[in-house]
Design an enzyme around this catalytic site. Structure first.
Site, PDB file in Angstrom:
ATOM      1  N   ASP A 194       0.843  -1.189   0.000  1.00 15.07           N
ATOM      2  CA  ASP A 194       0.000   0.000   0.000  1.00 15.07           C
ATOM      3  C   ASP A 194       0.891   1.256   0.000  1.00 15.07           C
ATOM      4  O   ASP A 194       1.805   1.360   0.824  1.00 15.07           O
ATOM      5  CB  ASP A 194      -0.873  -0.044   1.274  1.00 15.07           C
ATOM      6  CG  ASP A 194      -1.976   0.982   1.276  1.00 15.07           C
ATOM      7  OD1 ASP A 194      -2.418   1.391   0.184  1.00 15.07           O
ATOM      8  OD2 ASP A 194      -2.420   1.361   2.385  1.00 15.07           O
TER       9      ASP A 194
ATOM     10  N   HIS B  17      -7.813   9.949   3.679  1.00  8.64           N
ATOM     11  CA  HIS B  17      -7.366   8.968   4.670  1.00  8.64           C
ATOM     12  C   HIS B  17      -7.724   9.393   6.089  1.00  8.64           C
ATOM     13  O   HIS B  17      -7.796  10.585   6.378  1.00  8.64           O
ATOM     14  CB  HIS B  17      -5.846   8.785   4.571  1.00  8.64           C
ATOM     15  CG  HIS B  17      -5.412   8.098   3.311  1.00  8.64           C
ATOM     16  ND1 HIS B  17      -4.728   8.734   2.320  1.00  8.64           N
ATOM     17  CD2 HIS B  17      -5.598   6.824   2.890  1.00  8.64           C
ATOM     18  CE1 HIS B  17      -4.489   7.876   1.330  1.00  8.64           C
ATOM     19  NE2 HIS B  17      -5.013   6.714   1.647  1.00  8.64           N
TER      20      HIS B  17
ATOM     21  N   HIS C 123      -9.196   4.859  -2.389  1.00  9.39           N
ATOM     22  CA  HIS C 123      -8.516   4.916  -1.083  1.00  9.39           C
ATOM     23  C   HIS C 123      -9.369   5.728  -0.120  1.00  9.39           C
ATOM     24  O   HIS C 123     -10.327   6.393  -0.515  1.00  9.39           O
ATOM     25  CB  HIS C 123      -7.148   5.599  -1.231  1.00  9.39           C
ATOM     26  CG  HIS C 123      -6.105   4.711  -1.817  1.00  9.39           C
ATOM     27  ND1 HIS C 123      -4.991   4.319  -1.116  1.00  9.39           N
ATOM     28  CD2 HIS C 123      -6.010   4.114  -3.033  1.00  9.39           C
ATOM     29  CE1 HIS C 123      -4.251   3.541  -1.877  1.00  9.39           C
ATOM     30  NE2 HIS C 123      -4.844   3.399  -3.059  1.00  9.39           N
TER      31      HIS C 123
ATOM     32  N   ALA D   7     -11.478   4.972   2.212  1.00  6.75           N
ATOM     33  CA  ALA D   7     -12.882   4.585   2.063  1.00  6.75           C
ATOM     34  C   ALA D   7     -13.497   3.995   3.334  1.00  6.75           C
ATOM     35  O   ALA D   7     -14.499   3.302   3.268  1.00  6.75           O
ATOM     36  CB  ALA D   7     -13.016   3.607   0.902  1.00  6.75           C
ATOM     37  N   SER D   8     -12.903   4.298   4.476  1.00 11.35           N
ATOM     38  CA  SER D   8     -13.555   3.859   5.723  1.00 11.35           C
ATOM     39  C   SER D   8     -14.801   4.692   5.956  1.00 11.35           C
ATOM     40  O   SER D   8     -14.847   5.878   5.626  1.00 11.35           O
ATOM     41  CB  SER D   8     -12.601   4.015   6.914  1.00 11.35           C
ATOM     42  OG  SER D   8     -11.713   2.911   6.981  1.00 11.35           O
TER      43      SER D   8
HETATM   44  P1  13P Z   1      -9.040   4.777   5.466  1.00 11.94           P
HETATM   45  O1  13P Z   1      -8.166   5.633   6.319  1.00 11.94           O
HETATM   46  O2  13P Z   1     -10.281   5.509   5.058  1.00 11.94           O
HETATM   47  O3  13P Z   1      -9.336   3.454   6.085  1.00 11.94           O
HETATM   48  O4  13P Z   1      -8.233   4.484   4.099  1.00 11.94           O
HETATM   49  C1  13P Z   1      -7.262   3.464   4.047  1.00 11.94           C
HETATM   50  C2  13P Z   1      -6.452   3.501   2.805  1.00 11.94           C
HETATM   51  O5  13P Z   1      -6.763   4.174   1.831  1.00 11.94           O
HETATM   52  C3  13P Z   1      -5.236   2.677   2.779  1.00 11.94           C
HETATM   53  O6  13P Z   1      -4.490   2.879   1.631  1.00 11.94           O
HETATM   54  O1  G3H Z   2      -3.294   4.860   3.671  1.00 14.90           O
HETATM   55  C1  G3H Z   2      -2.732   4.629   4.745  1.00 14.90           C
HETATM   56  C2  G3H Z   2      -3.074   3.413   5.513  1.00 14.90           C
HETATM   57  O2  G3H Z   2      -4.138   3.670   6.389  1.00 14.90           O
HETATM   58  C3  G3H Z   2      -1.854   2.890   6.209  1.00 14.90           C
HETATM   59  O3  G3H Z   2      -1.526   3.671   7.311  1.00 14.90           O
HETATM   60  O4  G3H Z   2       0.892   4.178   6.985  1.00 14.90           O
HETATM   61  O5  G3H Z   2      -0.174   4.319   9.254  1.00 14.90           O
HETATM   62  O6  G3H Z   2       0.214   2.096   8.181  1.00 14.90           O
HETATM   63  P1  G3H Z   2      -0.054   3.564   7.969  1.00 14.90           P
HETATM   64 ZN    ZN Z   3      -4.538   4.857   0.827  1.00 13.02          ZN
END
Ligand code: 13P
Ligand code: G3H
Ligand code: ZN
Length: 309
Positions: free
Chosen positions: A82, A180, A211, A213-214
């Site tokens: 990711d 995010h 991305h 998308a929570s």
């Molecule tokens: P959220 O923060 O909305 O869960 O997005 C996660 C994400 O896009 C990880 O790449």
């Molecule tokens: O898009 C980011 C993801 O939520 C991952 O987060 O870099 O803190 O592991 P992180």
């Molecule tokens: Zn992301």
């Protein structure tokens, strides 16, 4: 079954009008919760690992845990990097057994984004690995931001054909208003479905990624606040918007913050109710169950990929 790429998953998802869940993983309980849910729902899965997750848990531990999950579930699982930030980071994951990587060149100029994405695609494709790129800048796009700045962050549909043709990239993450984290919108949630529609027209049949998308599920935020947390104003993407995106060209929906909220809410509640307990299994067990329940909900009611493995 070995790890798979997302190629077939996306083809079927596009044709079937649903999306694959891409869940961020950082430890064993998270991997177990997600994969147990997917097994019960017979759903295909993308498990994704950020640079931070690799730093926290170690590349090899995460790969082996995901392999263990495949052994236990027999599901098609794709292991994805990711937000890879460089060719070197992508190469390290490709060499280290991942079946998919994201090169996030969204902070570069259009030309530099093409250049670095193309380089990753050449290396990845020669090794049977697929690549996701990002065009447009995902951010906390707020009502207060003036229109020209606001529009500047969205993906420009005029650029997508050139980008995909020149890079050969397998899927494209776009910016249509998601962001995010747990604080996505101040007012009502707004996604630019018109931009998604236009991109779908320019790239028929091509898989798009969402991305940020929570949904920032209110029950978990309330639980966190009820048990000593302070998360006022946390807000995410409503589920009906995600379902709509999944019925369009969006084939991969990224979810991390909701997993974090579910785990943290459950552990906060556990300690509030059991202040003298100290065995990690006693609070990580319910946290794992909370992840499983949340992921089942997403697979069935948001992504629509239950039964599609
Ligand atoms: P959220 O923060 O909305 O869960 O997005 C996660 C994400 O896009 C990880 O790449
Ligand atoms: O898009 C980011 C993801 O939520 C991952 O987060 O870099 O803190 O592991 P992180
Ligand atoms: Zn992301």
């Amino acid at each position: 079954m070995p790890l798979v790429t997302s190629k077939d998953m996306f083809k079927k998802a596009y044709e079937g009008g649903y999306a694959i869940g891409a869940f961020n993983v950082n430890n064993m309980e998270i991997i177990q919760g997600i994969t147990e849910a997917a097994k019960e729902e017979n759903a295909p899965l993308i498990l994704q690992v950020s640079a931070g997750a690799r730093k926290y848990a170690n590349h090899t531990y995460l790969v082996k845990l995901v392999e263990a999950a495949i052994h236990e579930t027999g599901l098609p699982i794709c292991l994805h990097l990711d937000h890879g930030d460089s060719f070197e980071q992508c190469k390290s994951c490709i060499d280290g057994g991942f079946t998919s990587v994201m090169i996030d060149g969204s902070h570069h100029s259009f030309e530099e984004n093409i250049e670095v994405t193309k380089k990753v695609v050449e290396y990845a494709h020669a090794r049977g690995v697929v690549v996701e790129a990002e065009l447009g800048k995902l951010a906390g796009i707020e009502d207060a931001v003036n229109v020209s700045e606001k529009d500047a962050a969205f993906t420009d549909p005029n650029q997508v054909e050139e980008f995909v043709t020149k890079t050969g990239v397998d899927s494209l993450a776009i910016a249509i208003g998601t962001s995010h984290g747990a604080y996505k919108f101040k007012g009502a949630a707004q996604l630019r479905f018109d931009i998604l529609e236009e991109i779908q027209k320019r790239l028929p049949g091509y898989p798009i990624v969402l991305h940020g998308a929570s949904s920032v599920i209110p029950e978990y935020v309330d639980m966190i606040n009820q048990f000593g947390g302070q998360m006022p104003g946390a807000k995410g993407v409503p589920e009906d918007m995600l379902r709509k995106a999944a019925s369009m060209a969006v084939c991969k929906i990224n979810i991390d913050s909701d997993l974090r909220l579910a785990m943290t809410a459950t552990i906060r509640k556990y300690f509030a109710e059991n202040p003298s307990h100290f065995d990690p299994r006693q609070y990580l067990g319910p946290a794992r169950t909370a992840i499983k329940d949340l992921v089942r909900h997403k697979l069935v009611h948001v992504l629509g990929c239950s039964g599609k493995a």
